[in-house]
Design a protein around this motif. Structure first.
Motif, PDB file in Angstrom:
ATOM      1  N   LYS A  83       0.831  -1.209   0.000  1.00  0.00           N
ATOM      2  CA  LYS A  83       0.000   0.000   0.000  1.00  0.00           C
ATOM      3  C   LYS A  83       0.862   1.255   0.000  1.00  0.00           C
ATOM      4  O   LYS A  83       0.492   2.269  -0.578  1.00  0.00           O
ATOM      5  CB  LYS A  83      -0.906  -0.014   1.233  1.00  0.00           C
ATOM      6  N   GLU A  84       2.021   1.186   0.652  1.00  0.00           N
ATOM      7  CA  GLU A  84       2.915   2.341   0.755  1.00  0.00           C
ATOM      8  C   GLU A  84       3.723   2.567  -0.516  1.00  0.00           C
ATOM      9  O   GLU A  84       4.204   3.669  -0.751  1.00  0.00           O
ATOM     10  CB  GLU A  84       3.857   2.165   1.946  1.00  0.00           C
ATOM     11  N   LYS A  85       3.869   1.553  -1.347  1.00  0.00           N
ATOM     12  CA  LYS A  85       4.699   1.672  -2.553  1.00  0.00           C
ATOM     13  C   LYS A  85       4.264   2.793  -3.490  1.00  0.00           C
ATOM     14  O   LYS A  85       5.108   3.542  -3.962  1.00  0.00           O
ATOM     15  CB  LYS A  85       4.755   0.347  -3.306  1.00  0.00           C
ATOM     16  N   PRO A  86       2.966   2.965  -3.796  1.00  0.00           N
ATOM     17  CA  PRO A  86       2.596   4.064  -4.695  1.00  0.00           C
ATOM     18  C   PRO A  86       3.021   5.423  -4.152  1.00  0.00           C
ATOM     19  O   PRO A  86       3.481   6.274  -4.913  1.00  0.00           O
ATOM     20  CB  PRO A  86       1.070   3.961  -4.790  1.00  0.00           C
ATOM     21  N   ALA A  87       2.927   5.635  -2.846  1.00  0.00           N
ATOM     22  CA  ALA A  87       3.350   6.905  -2.257  1.00  0.00           C
ATOM     23  C   ALA A  87       4.859   7.075  -2.407  1.00  0.00           C
ATOM     24  O   ALA A  87       5.337   8.164  -2.739  1.00  0.00           O
ATOM     25  CB  ALA A  87       2.954   6.961  -0.789  1.00  0.00           C
ATOM     26  N   GLU A  88       5.606   5.996  -2.196  1.00  0.00           N
ATOM     27  CA  GLU A  88       7.062   6.056  -2.354  1.00  0.00           C
ATOM     28  C   GLU A  88       7.427   6.370  -3.802  1.00  0.00           C
ATOM     29  O   GLU A  88       8.322   7.169  -4.056  1.00  0.00           O
ATOM     30  CB  GLU A  88       7.700   4.728  -1.943  1.00  0.00           C
ATOM     31  N   LYS A  89       6.737   5.740  -4.750  1.00  0.00           N
ATOM     32  CA  LYS A  89       7.009   5.993  -6.160  1.00  0.00           C
ATOM     33  C   LYS A  89       6.727   7.439  -6.518  1.00  0.00           C
ATOM     34  O   LYS A  89       7.453   8.047  -7.277  1.00  0.00           O
ATOM     35  CB  LYS A  89       6.174   5.061  -7.045  1.00  0.00           C
TER      36      LYS A  89
END
Length: 112
Positions: A83-89
């Motif tokens: 879930k956090e990956k899109p924010a990191e990207k």
């Protein structure tokens, strides 16, 4: 987001009985995964759980991982990271855009 604007896969309209039939999971297993905070059905005014196609996909994925011996807390941790990956990207993309713009601004200033 209103119900009308919700993608069909995310609309919570499917009963637990249909979810059980589609996934092969028992009602108890489905409720257990809810208790373990792996899925989040909506509740009607009378308390009936409603699931989406996305929930069904997630339940199948959870069941497969459980068959492979993965514990529910590990699944939850993995789901949280996903879930956090899109924010990191998004942050990474903004950083790269800033570096890109700074590079070309500096090169343009030097040639002017």
């Amino acid at each position: 987001m209103s119900f009308e604007n919700t993608p069909y896969k995310d609309k919570k309209v499917i009963s637990i009985g249909i979810v059980s039939e589609l996934t092969g999971l028992t009602f108890r297993q489905i409720r257990y995964y809810e208790e373990r905070k792996l899925i989040f059905p909506e509740r009607t005014e009378k308390g009936t759980r409603k699931y989406s196609f996305s929930d069904i996909e997630k339940l199948v994925e959870i069941a497969n991982k459980r068959e492979d011996g993965v514990q529910t807390h590990e699944i939850r941790t993995e789901m949280k990271k996903e879930k956090e990956k899109p924010a990191e990207k998004s942050v990474l993309k903004e950083m790269l855009r800033g570096q890109f713009n700074a590079h070309f601004k500096n090169n343009h200033d030097q040639t002017s």
